[in-house]
Motif scaffolding. Structure first.
Motif, mmCIF file in Angstrom:
data_model
loop_
_atom_site.group_PDB
_atom_site.id
_atom_site.type_symbol
_atom_site.label_atom_id
_atom_site.label_comp_id
_atom_site.label_asym_id
_atom_site.label_seq_id
_atom_site.Cartn_x
_atom_site.Cartn_y
_atom_site.Cartn_z
ATOM 1 N N LEU A 21 0.828 -1.212 0.000
ATOM 2 C CA LEU A 21 0.000 0.000 0.000
ATOM 3 C C LEU A 21 0.857 1.256 0.000
ATOM 4 N N ALA A 22 1.923 1.243 0.757
ATOM 5 C CA ALA A 22 2.791 2.417 0.873
ATOM 6 C C ALA A 22 3.594 2.660 -0.399
ATOM 7 N N LEU A 23 3.774 1.623 -1.193
ATOM 8 C CA LEU A 23 4.648 1.740 -2.360
ATOM 9 C C LEU A 23 3.915 1.601 -3.683
ATOM 10 N N GLU A 24 2.641 1.939 -3.683
ATOM 11 C CA GLU A 24 1.913 1.896 -4.953
ATOM 12 C C GLU A 24 2.668 2.755 -5.958
ATOM 13 N N SER A 25 2.758 2.246 -7.185
ATOM 14 C CA SER A 25 3.605 2.885 -8.176
ATOM 15 C C SER A 25 2.886 3.042 -9.509
ATOM 16 N N ASP A 26 3.307 4.046 -10.260
ATOM 17 C CA ASP A 26 2.790 4.225 -11.616
ATOM 18 C C ASP A 26 3.526 3.315 -12.598
ATOM 19 N N SER A 27 4.666 2.808 -12.184
ATOM 20 C CA SER A 27 5.446 1.916 -13.043
ATOM 21 C C SER A 27 4.750 0.566 -13.154
ATOM 22 N N SER A 28 4.553 0.107 -14.386
ATOM 23 C CA SER A 28 3.882 -1.189 -14.568
ATOM 24 C C SER A 28 4.753 -2.330 -14.073
ATOM 25 N N VAL A 29 6.070 -2.189 -14.180
ATOM 26 C CA VAL A 29 6.975 -3.231 -13.685
ATOM 27 C C VAL A 29 6.873 -3.332 -12.169
ATOM 28 N N ALA A 30 6.989 -2.211 -11.489
ATOM 29 C CA ALA A 30 6.906 -2.205 -10.027
ATOM 30 C C ALA A 30 5.547 -2.708 -9.565
ATOM 31 N N ALA A 31 4.491 -2.280 -10.236
ATOM 32 C CA ALA A 31 3.143 -2.703 -9.843
ATOM 33 C C ALA A 31 2.976 -4.213 -10.001
ATOM 34 N N GLU A 70 5.140 -20.842 -1.012
ATOM 35 C CA GLU A 70 4.793 -19.414 -1.017
ATOM 36 C C GLU A 70 5.846 -18.580 -0.277
ATOM 37 N N ALA A 71 6.414 -19.134 0.795
ATOM 38 C CA ALA A 71 7.478 -18.427 1.523
ATOM 39 C C ALA A 71 8.714 -18.282 0.642
ATOM 40 N N ARG A 72 9.034 -19.335 -0.100
ATOM 41 C CA ARG A 72 10.161 -19.264 -1.032
ATOM 42 C C ARG A 72 9.918 -18.189 -2.098
ATOM 43 N N GLU A 73 8.708 -18.182 -2.634
ATOM 44 C CA GLU A 73 8.381 -17.201 -3.665
ATOM 45 C C GLU A 73 8.415 -15.778 -3.096
ATOM 46 N N THR A 74 7.891 -15.610 -1.902
ATOM 47 C CA THR A 74 7.922 -14.296 -1.252
ATOM 48 C C THR A 74 9.361 -13.817 -1.090
ATOM 49 N N HIS A 75 10.208 -14.710 -0.624
ATOM 50 C CA HIS A 75 11.624 -14.371 -0.463
ATOM 51 C C HIS A 75 12.228 -13.942 -1.798
ATOM 52 N N TYR A 76 11.874 -14.632 -2.860
ATOM 53 C CA TYR A 76 12.355 -14.301 -4.200
ATOM 54 C C TYR A 76 11.945 -12.877 -4.592
ATOM 55 N N TRP A 77 10.653 -12.555 -4.437
ATOM 56 C CA TRP A 77 10.181 -11.224 -4.835
ATOM 57 C C TRP A 77 10.819 -10.129 -3.991
ATOM 58 N N LEU A 78 11.002 -10.392 -2.705
ATOM 59 C CA LEU A 78 11.668 -9.405 -1.847
ATOM 60 C C LEU A 78 13.101 -9.160 -2.317
ATOM 61 N N ARG A 79 13.810 -10.231 -2.636
ATOM 62 C CA ARG A 79 15.187 -10.101 -3.139
ATOM 63 C C ARG A 79 15.222 -9.326 -4.448
ATOM 64 N N LEU A 80 14.287 -9.631 -5.343
ATOM 65 C CA LEU A 80 14.254 -8.958 -6.639
ATOM 66 C C LEU A 80 13.935 -7.473 -6.488
ATOM 67 N N LEU A 81 12.977 -7.151 -5.633
ATOM 68 C CA LEU A 81 12.633 -5.745 -5.396
ATOM 69 C C LEU A 81 13.820 -4.982 -4.819
ATOM 70 N N ALA A 82 14.581 -5.618 -3.954
ATOM 71 C CA ALA A 82 15.753 -4.977 -3.360
ATOM 72 C C ALA A 82 16.877 -4.833 -4.396
ATOM 73 N N LYS A 83 17.134 -5.889 -5.126
ATOM 74 C CA LYS A 83 18.250 -5.909 -6.079
ATOM 75 C C LYS A 83 18.054 -4.914 -7.218
ATOM 76 N N THR A 84 16.813 -4.674 -7.589
ATOM 77 C CA THR A 84 16.520 -3.738 -8.676
ATOM 78 C C THR A 84 16.278 -2.317 -8.172
ATOM 79 N N ASP A 85 16.443 -2.124 -6.871
ATOM 80 C CA ASP A 85 16.275 -0.815 -6.233
ATOM 81 C C ASP A 85 14.876 -0.226 -6.406
ATOM 82 N N ILE A 86 13.894 -1.090 -6.632
ATOM 83 C CA ILE A 86 12.514 -0.613 -6.647
ATOM 84 C C ILE A 86 12.130 -0.205 -5.224
#
Length: 114
Positions: A21-31, A70-86
């Motif tokens: 909710l705090a990070l809603e974005s106009d970017s389609s990639v981030a969304a 689902e925990a593995r997948e969540t960890h993946y998305w968190l890592r990707l969001l961090a690594k791409t500086d989103i």
């Protein structure tokens, strides 16, 4: 002894929802990435909750196995969001650490009940 895991996974899901909710974005990639994170991060607790009313040991293990995935997948998305500086990596460190801990706990429960 009653497990605190349902409460812990619910609290984790709540943190994921608030982050999204705090990070809603106009970017389609981030969304798109945030939707993936929201789906996976909230699914962990939903599967743990379903397991509390499992019909058999096999059903219990099945629900927990889904929570592990689902925990593995969540960890993946968190890592990707961090690594791409989103999202700044420092902001995601506590959630990533909790995802790792939940993954370890869920995996252990599955192994013990197989």
């Amino acid at each position: 002894m009653k497990s605190d895991l349902p409460d812990r996974t619910f609290a984790f899901a709540e943190r994921i929802v608030k982050l999204c909710l705090a990070l809603e974005s106009d970017s389609s990639v981030a969304a798109t990435l945030m939707r993936q994170l929201l789906r996976a991060g909230t699914s962990i607790g939903a599967n743990v909750e379903e397991a509390q009313a499992s019909e058999s040991k096999r059903d219990f293990v099945h629900k927990y196995s889904i929570a592990v995935k689902e925990a593995r997948e969540t960890h993946y998305w968190l890592r990707l969001l961090a690594k791409t500086d989103i999202i700044p990596p420092s902001r995601l460190e506590p959630l990533t650490a909790e995802a790792n801990e939940l993954l370890a706990i869920l995996t252990s429960i599955c192994k013990k009940n197989r």
